[in-house]
Design an enzyme around this catalytic site. Structure first.
Site, PDB file in Angstrom:
ATOM      1  N   GLY A   1     -26.184  16.926  -0.994  1.00 13.15           N
ATOM      2  CA  GLY A   1     -27.279  16.039  -0.620  1.00 13.15           C
ATOM      3  C   GLY A   1     -26.744  14.757  -0.011  1.00 13.15           C
ATOM      4  O   GLY A   1     -25.664  14.290  -0.378  1.00 13.15           O
ATOM      5  N   SER A   2     -27.495  14.176   0.926  1.00 10.37           N
ATOM      6  CA  SER A   2     -27.117  12.868   1.467  1.00 10.37           C
ATOM      7  C   SER A   2     -27.470  11.779   0.457  1.00 10.37           C
ATOM      8  O   SER A   2     -28.110  12.035  -0.558  1.00 10.37           O
ATOM      9  CB  SER A   2     -27.845  12.626   2.794  1.00 10.37           C
ATOM     10  N   GLY A   3     -27.032  10.569   0.749  1.00 10.80           N
ATOM     11  CA  GLY A   3     -27.291   9.447  -0.149  1.00 10.80           C
ATOM     12  C   GLY A   3     -26.075   9.051  -0.964  1.00 10.80           C
ATOM     13  O   GLY A   3     -26.124   8.098  -1.733  1.00 10.80           O
ATOM     14  N   HIS A   4     -24.967   9.809  -0.790  1.00  9.72           N
ATOM     15  CA  HIS A   4     -23.726   9.497  -1.502  1.00  9.72           C
ATOM     16  C   HIS A   4     -22.657   8.966  -0.549  1.00  9.72           C
ATOM     17  O   HIS A   4     -21.476   8.921  -0.893  1.00  9.72           O
ATOM     18  CB  HIS A   4     -23.181  10.750  -2.194  1.00  9.72           C
TER      19      HIS A   4
ATOM     20  N   LYS B   1     -19.654  20.426  -5.304  1.00  3.69           N
ATOM     21  CA  LYS B   1     -19.958  19.712  -6.544  1.00  3.69           C
ATOM     22  C   LYS B   1     -20.886  20.592  -7.389  1.00  3.69           C
ATOM     23  O   LYS B   1     -21.781  21.250  -6.849  1.00  3.69           O
ATOM     24  CB  LYS B   1     -20.641  18.370  -6.245  1.00  3.69           C
TER      25      LYS B   1
ATOM     26  N   ASP C   1     -26.551  23.363  -4.831  1.00  2.00           N
ATOM     27  CA  ASP C   1     -25.332  23.407  -4.007  1.00  2.00           C
ATOM     28  C   ASP C   1     -24.556  24.697  -4.275  1.00  2.00           C
ATOM     29  O   ASP C   1     -24.106  25.382  -3.355  1.00  2.00           O
ATOM     30  CB  ASP C   1     -24.413  22.211  -4.320  1.00  2.00           C
TER      31      ASP C   1
ATOM     32  N   HIS D   1     -27.257  11.074  -9.067  1.00  2.00           N
ATOM     33  CA  HIS D   1     -28.638  11.086  -8.559  1.00  2.00           C
ATOM     34  C   HIS D   1     -29.548  10.330  -9.520  1.00  2.00           C
ATOM     35  O   HIS D   1     -30.762  10.442  -9.448  1.00  2.00           O
ATOM     36  CB  HIS D   1     -29.158  12.514  -8.403  1.00  2.00           C
TER      37      HIS D   1
END
Lengths: 329, 329
Positions: free
Chosen positions: A54-57, A105, A110, A215
């Site tokens: 996921g994006s945001g990391h 991860k 994922d 998250h």
């Protein structure tokens, strides 16, 4: 919600486009499906390293594409797994005769999507599952979460692949780094996912989330805010209890900001953590401090310790040239 | 206030100590008075570059000490000028026969204290005053504020000093970079100074501060939050109006996060800014995106444009090896 934003639907694409333009010497942005690859071709026969999530990391994983680290990264929507077609397209774009190693991860979405991609892929491939978050017990039903230790796996295996290690060697090395690595974090505040428009969870002004996931997942406990010494001691205690290092063990100490924590505070955390680890007879051979595996605008940090040996130190020190890690280049 | 903190009185020293330990190959921490110098000695006759200012803007300036950039940095308490004894001690420690160049952001306290230090110093010295914030008019009574463009001055003059440029040349070059540089920022939220314990200013949930200073100073106006395109257009408009670049002019575009803005959003801002500048016929020759001149935990960003020529491009590209900028090293 106060963010730089045109529309939720276009945020990821606009941001990736800006990222690729700002680092056009290092990365390329592929659309439909989305993935990021290196600009420069790699040596024939090199194992291709692919990660994603996921994006945001950010900078994880796109900021780690480049010489000595990843060959491609597949960004999903914010905090949402990328899809198998992204991983498949990325693999087909960067596979160069040495097979593909996926670095994943440990999150259900994922894991599932990378497994589907691996099944569809018609070349040799293997997967390293990263599960370094010691806030959950080792025997947790879904396993431990992969967090800031992922960077260590990507850097060290990336160096080995660049030097010509084959797929089986890269896979074994990634598993070794994962086994040698323990992380735990704490949140001072929640983050705000753009599509949700409000904080993921609520903490009172005098509360923190100890053992938080990247998250904003619940960790070990919600507890009262205390001074930095006390909070860092809790993180270090959990990590050392898990790794059980020998005296004089060489380690890498990584303080990771979640996105909204000032550098002054991250270096204060480093100072405290380093003293505690040295008091236990450990030898801090390498250090990394900064925002590397973030949770959007969350305030807080994680601590990662990796047990190092001469092989791992040499691979850590090997040249790397990505948007966010760069040395000896 | 939620921060990693033991005590207000010890924060700066603990943080600097952690910073120096984490980067012991690059920097050294001197106490009483506080300053940071390079670990490795410089060539005899090299002009010594010294900067400093209130803490809370990290990595500026401590993160820019090292080969190809600063010789020393003098950190004051948070958002508070360092004292002349810090600058004097730093200058005496790093002066190496080539004289001292002070790089000073235009704030009354910093200017006064660096002037006192310069008067007390018994070697050749000069000062470059950085005043790149175009949110204030050119004829403002105290002059314009020095903000994120300071990094450009430190990098470019640092490269020249490393290559053997003399004091007069370094001073003239710094003035040129300052004249070629325009910046403007906006805040989505305030920051919280530890000693104050509450936000410096208050913005409603639908308000932003346009033209904010890096300590949260009032800018052009408090206005309604709008979409990213509209906000970035305002920043770019002000910058271009000030610089009045020719068509096909080569520029460096720097998007600077104030501390709490996710990388995803900074790259979205880059994407929009780059398109607007290209539409005006400008040639983006170099880019830099990230948290470089921060305001503790403020959400928001600034945009900096520097007019580049072949000399400035070569100096920008020259090797640099600091905690926070590192290439060709």
């Amino acid at each position: 919600m106060k963010k730089f934003l045109n529309a939720i639907d276009t945020l990821l694409e606009e941001s990736l486009s800006g990222f690729a333009k700002a680092h056009a010497d290092i990365v390329q942005f592929h659309q439909q499906p989305h993935f990021i690859t290196r600009t420069n071709p790699t040596r024939a026969g090199k194992v291709a390293l692919i990660s994603g999530g996921g994006s945001g990391h950010e900078p994880l994983h796109t900021g780690f594409v480049g010489l000595g680290m990843l060959d491609a990264a597949c960004p999903g929507q914010v905090f949402t797994s990328p899809t198998p077609d992204q991983m498949l397209a990325a693999a087909q774009a960067v596979e160069n005769g040495g097979g593909v190693l996926f670095i994943v991860k440990n999150y259900a979405g994922d894991v599932m999507n990378f497994e589907i991609a691996a099944e569809m892929l018609d070349c040799a491939n293997a997967t390293v599952l990263v599960a370094d978050d010691v806030s959950l017990p080792k025997n947790h039903s879904t396993g431990r979460r992969g967090v800031a230790g992922t960077l260590l796996v990507e850097k060290i295996v990336g160096a080995a692949a660049e030097q010509g290690a084959d797929l089986a060697t890269c896979k074994a090395l990634g598993d070794k780094v994962n086994a040698n690595t323990a992380s735990m974090g704490l949140a001072l505040t929640s983050c705000t996912v753009p599509a949700l428009g409000k904080p993921t969870f609520i903490l009172a002004e005098d509360e923190i989330e100890m053992g938080v996931g990247i998250h904003g997942e619940h960790g070990r406990q919600t507890q009262k805010l205390s001074n930095a010494n006390t909070m860092v001691e809790q993180l270090i205690h959990a990590i050392v209890e898990d790794l059980q290092p020998e005296k004089n063990q060489q380690i890498l100490l990584h303080i990771n900001g979640f996105g909204a924590t000032p550098a002054m505070e991250l270096y204060l955390v480093y100072e405290i953590a380093a003293q505690l680890l040295q008091q236990q007879g450990l030898n801090i051979a390498r250090s990394l401090v900064g925002n590397y595996t973030t949770s959007l605008d969350m305030a807080g940090c994680s601590i990662t310790v990796t047990l190092m040996d001469d092989e791992l130190l040499a691979l850590w020190d090997a040249p790397v040239h990505t948007a966010s890690l760069r040395w000896h280049c």
